[in-house]
Write an enzyme that holds these catalytic residues in place. Structure first.
Site, mmCIF file in Angstrom:
data_model
loop_
_atom_site.group_PDB
_atom_site.id
_atom_site.type_symbol
_atom_site.label_atom_id
_atom_site.label_comp_id
_atom_site.label_asym_id
_atom_site.label_seq_id
_atom_site.Cartn_x
_atom_site.Cartn_y
_atom_site.Cartn_z
ATOM 1 N N TYR A 181 32.136 0.977 15.707
ATOM 2 C CA TYR A 181 31.745 2.344 15.311
ATOM 3 C C TYR A 181 30.480 2.320 14.442
ATOM 4 C CZ TYR A 181 36.662 3.254 16.589
ATOM 5 O OH TYR A 181 37.872 3.310 17.238
ATOM 6 N N THR A 204 37.072 7.658 12.562
ATOM 7 C CA THR A 204 35.655 7.560 12.152
ATOM 8 C C THR A 204 34.702 7.217 13.300
ATOM 9 O OG1 THR A 204 35.860 5.229 11.540
ATOM 10 C CG2 THR A 204 36.314 6.857 9.807
ATOM 11 N N HIS A 248 41.059 -4.703 19.429
ATOM 12 C CA HIS A 248 40.600 -3.370 19.850
ATOM 13 C C HIS A 248 40.865 -3.114 21.338
ATOM 14 C CE1 HIS A 248 37.371 -0.146 18.761
ATOM 15 N NE2 HIS A 248 38.239 0.334 19.601
ATOM 16 N N ASP A 270 40.904 4.898 9.720
ATOM 17 C CA ASP A 270 40.791 4.070 10.918
ATOM 18 C C ASP A 270 39.324 3.804 11.222
ATOM 19 O OD1 ASP A 270 42.218 3.038 13.489
ATOM 20 O OD2 ASP A 270 40.455 4.126 14.206
ATOM 21 N N LYS A 301 39.395 -3.298 13.475
ATOM 22 C CA LYS A 301 39.733 -3.880 14.782
ATOM 23 C C LYS A 301 38.794 -5.034 15.147
ATOM 24 C CE LYS A 301 40.923 0.853 16.030
ATOM 25 N NZ LYS A 301 39.907 1.760 15.484
#
Ligand SMILES: NC(=O)c1ccc[n+]([C@@H]2O[C@H](COP(=O)([O-])OP(=O)(O)OC[C@H]3O[C@@H](n4cnc5c(N)ncnc54)[C@H](OP(=O)(O)O)[C@@H]3O)[C@@H](O)[C@H]2O)c1
Length: 317
Positions: free
Chosen positions: A51, A22, A113, A46, A80
């Site tokens: 994001y 994504t 992450h 995910d 994450k």
């Protein structure tokens, strides 16, 4: 066609081998695409707070759960710990923030992450006068992993894992942990196969997920440099033609047959269906050998969009 292949973690957890990426999808795109993806059979999603679309993902998931179109047990949701949260004292805070945004009581897998830390700020990353990202250099992976183990024990993360860690960094965690990382998420595709790192993970009971499996098409705008086009590789194209499949399907199937799960991103309805339609063919052994031979150690997602990040003592590459 739904994803018909699972990856089993050492602790027995099953994760659909093909997930939905994504990154670089706006709220509007992700809302439409996630609905399409769930319709197409994706159950492994995910995401990450960086994001900037977790709220929209949460909204769509809630709609599907409330409508009874999917149950929570059928979903495998991965998020994450962001780079500005990579310290023991802020693990719980950022996981809870993601859970609020995703409207979930737990995630199926929580990754660190990146192995490096930047300062906590409201808004985008902090830059200095020379245009370099400000670093927080006191990153302590052992303390951080303990905090990850705690959120697992508290039931907020069913599994805990790492992303973008190198072998030395993973070994340090293995030497100091109570709970082993269940999964390592790294860039992996024909031009960056990382056989040593994959072998190391397998030997230590850590499953591997490949990000940017199609070479992160479109990332050149963000990186401001050329990147190779994996779909244009002649060997990939020849194998695709022989199988009556697309080049993207060959790239994704190659990873699955190496025992690696993967999370291609597409906001295009046709392409996202193509990317999950991988379970009615095999790449024969001789063609797997040819694909394996394409490895060139070319890293695409090198974090060049964080100027100065290579100076962090835990920069992994
Ligand atoms: N842990 C990390 O640090 C990290 C880093 C990078 C990525 N990730 C995760 O991994 C996911 C996937 O990686 P990625 O987004 O970098 O790149 P990717 O999945 O390799 O490539 C995505 C790009 O390929 C295009 N595409 C998708 N399917 C296609 C097909 N069948 N044929 C042709 N083009 C196709 C997409 O465009 P359309 O959308 O227009 O189809 C998009 O531009 C991310 O979304 C994210 O969830 C994690």
């Amino acid at each position: 066609m739904a994803c018909k292949m699972d990856i089993t973690f050492e602790n027995g957890t099953k994760m659909p081998a093909l997930g939905f990426g994504t990154w670089r999808a706006s709220d509007e795109e992700v809302e439409r695409a996630l609905n399409e993806a769930l319709e197409a059979g994706y159950r492994h999603i995910d995401t990450a707070p960086v994001y900037l679309n977790e709220k929209t993902i949460g909204k769509v998931l809630k709609e599907w759960l409330d409508a009874g179109k999917v149950t929570r047990d059928e979903l495998f949701i991965v998020t994450k710990l962001p780079p500005h949260g990579t310290r023991a004292s802020t693990v719980q805070k950022y996981l809870k923030r993601s859970l609020d945004d995703l409207q979930l009581a737990y995630v199926d897998l929580y990754h660190i992450h990146v192995p490096f830390t930047v300062p906590e700020v409201d808004g985008p990353f902090l830059m200095d006068d020379d245009g370099q990202i400000v670093l927080e250099t006191t990153t302590d992976h052992v303390a951080l992993w303990k905090a990850m183990e705690k959120v697992h024990e508290d039931g907020l993360a069913r599994n805990i894992g790492l992303s973008n860690f190198n072998q030395r960094q993973i070994q340090r965690i293995l030497d100091n942990c109570q709970i082993k990382p269940a999964n390592l998420q790294i860039e992996n595709h024909i031009y960056l196969q990382q056989p040593e790192l994959v072998k190391f993970c397998k030997a230590n009971g850590i499953s591997v997920t490949a990000y940017s499996p199609l070479g992160s098409r479109g990332i050149e705008k963000l990186l401001n440099r050329e990147v190779p086009d994996l779909l244009d590789n002649p060997v990939v194209k020849e194998i695709a033609e022989k199988l009556g499949k697309t080049a993207a399907q060959v790239l994704l199937r190659h990873l699955l047959q190496r025992g690696i799960s993967t999370i291609p991103k597409s906001t295009n309805p046709k392409r996202l269906r193509e990317n999950i339609d991988l379970f009615d063919f095999d790449i024969e052994d001789s063609d797997m050998v040819r694909l394996n031979a394409l490895d060139q150690n070319i890293r695409i997602c090198d974090f060049g969009f964080f100027p100065g990040i290579t100076k962090h003592p835990e920069f992994p590459f």
